[in-house]
Design a protein around this motif. Structure first.
Motif, short mmCIF file in Angstrom:
data_model
loop_
_atom_site.label_atom_id
_atom_site.label_comp_id
_atom_site.label_asym_id
_atom_site.label_seq_id
_atom_site.Cartn_x
_atom_site.Cartn_y
_atom_site.Cartn_z
N UNK A 1 7.06 -1.20 1.90
CA UNK A 1 7.19 -2.55 2.26
C UNK A 1 6.22 -2.94 3.26
N UNK A 2 4.87 -2.69 2.99
CA UNK A 2 3.92 -3.24 3.93
C UNK A 2 3.38 -4.54 3.47
N UNK B 1 -1.69 -6.99 -5.44
CA UNK B 1 -1.18 -8.08 -5.34
C UNK B 1 -0.04 -8.44 -4.38
N UNK B 2 1.05 -7.51 -4.64
CA UNK B 2 2.19 -7.50 -3.76
C UNK B 2 2.60 -6.21 -3.22
N UNK B 3 1.81 -5.91 -1.84
CA UNK B 3 1.96 -4.68 -1.50
C UNK B 3 3.32 -4.32 -1.06
N UNK B 4 4.30 -5.40 -0.89
CA UNK B 4 5.50 -5.08 -0.56
C UNK B 4 6.62 -4.28 -1.73
N UNK B 5 5.86 -4.46 -2.63
CA UNK B 5 6.58 -3.55 -3.68
C UNK B 5 6.16 -2.41 -3.89
N UNK B 6 5.14 -1.88 -3.21
CA UNK B 6 4.33 -0.50 -3.38
C UNK B 6 4.93 0.49 -2.33
#
Length: 286
Positions: free
Chosen positions: A19-20, A75-80
């Motif tokens: 969630x970064x 694109x969406x680092x918080x999902x990684x």
């Protein structure tokens, strides 16, 4: 959230990223000193990941292993969720007999997108939870516990990748080891050695044997693998550095800049200067 465990004696680092908001790597600039291998897990919806200037689709519940010398952003680092480690923490080359991932999971020259079915998602979630627990338990055996967990993670993902990319169990033998070792040798020597004969001699195989073996695992021939790796590095140097074409020519083992320019244009349809000036981001569907 970024959790880091370091071994001051060895310089080993293990990071767990979750969630970064801003998680990326720019190897040829700020991150060159931190040679981290990355295992990324997209836990959210479909998004894109840009790797060395190329945009790929990153599907839900998919694993993506990345080499230490790749630059990337999500694109969406918080999902990684991502695990990162350096050779000082765990050297996958020295311990290849344990995990059998070198030249396949890491260092094959092409991105592997490994989809997770529900049982695999469940197992990976359990492993993730144990990582969190151990990272929050600082004691005198913490590094040992995390090392065991990292090995388990790599073995788990390697098995999944083999079942997807090499579904025939008959091919999970010494032929795969030769294939992996070839990729590893190319990664180590592509800047100075451009011929199949060189690698064939190191492997005690004939060039024809290597060509037949690659037909089992890969659509590319051995010479195409070598040339593709050179082109990847040339693009990285043109994209991320200010080195001149002449400097890149010599760095990649070519003696003549004109020959290198022709080689680059033959494989990309652009001259090195055109590529650098354009810096076009290419989309690749997966």
């Amino acid at each position: 959230m970024k959790q880091l465990v370091s071994d001051k004696k060895t310089g080993g680092d293990l990071l767990l990223i979750n969630k970064e908001q801003d998680f990326d790597r720019l190897f040829y600039s700020r991150d060159q000193e931190n040679k981290y291998f990355t295992i990324a897990w997209n836990r959210g919806e479909k998004q894109t990941v840009t790797i060395d200037g190329v945009v790929h689709e990153f599907m839900p519940n998919t694993i993506l292993p990345l080499m230490f010398n790749q630059s990337f952003y999500f694109e969406r680092a918080t999902d990684v969720v991502a695990w990162q480690f350096n050779r000082e923490f765990y050297c996958i080359i020295d311990h290849d007999a344990e995990v059998s991932c070198v030249g396949f999971l890491f260092g094959m020259g092409e991105e592997l997108f490994i989809s997770l079915d529900e049982p695999a998602q469940y197992k990976l979630q359990l492993l993730f939870n144990i990582f969190i627990e151990e990272l929050n338990t600082p004691d005198n055996i913490q590094n040992e516990m995390l090392l065991v967990l990292l090995k388990r993670l790599i073995i788990f993902i390697t098995r999944l990748a083999r079942s997807k990319y090499i579904p025939d169990p008959k091919l999970h033998d010494e032929r795969l080891d030769v294939f992996r070792k070839f990729n590893l040798l190319v990664e180590a020597h592509f800047r100075t050695q451009h011929s199949v004969n060189y690698y064939a001699q190191l492997l005690n195989k004939s060039p024809k044997t290597l060509s037949n073996l690659f037909a089992l695992y890969n659509q590319k021939t051995p010479i195409q693998v070598i040339q593709s790796r050179i082109i990847i590095e040339a693009k990285r140097l043109l994209y991320y550095t200010n080195k001149s074409t002449k400097q890149i020519t010599y760095e990649l083992g070519f003696e003549d800049a004109a020959y290198f320019c022709n080689f680059f244009k033959r494989h990309t349809s652009l001259s090195p200067l055109e590529f650098r000036n354009g810096k076009e981001i290419v989309s690749v569907g997966k």
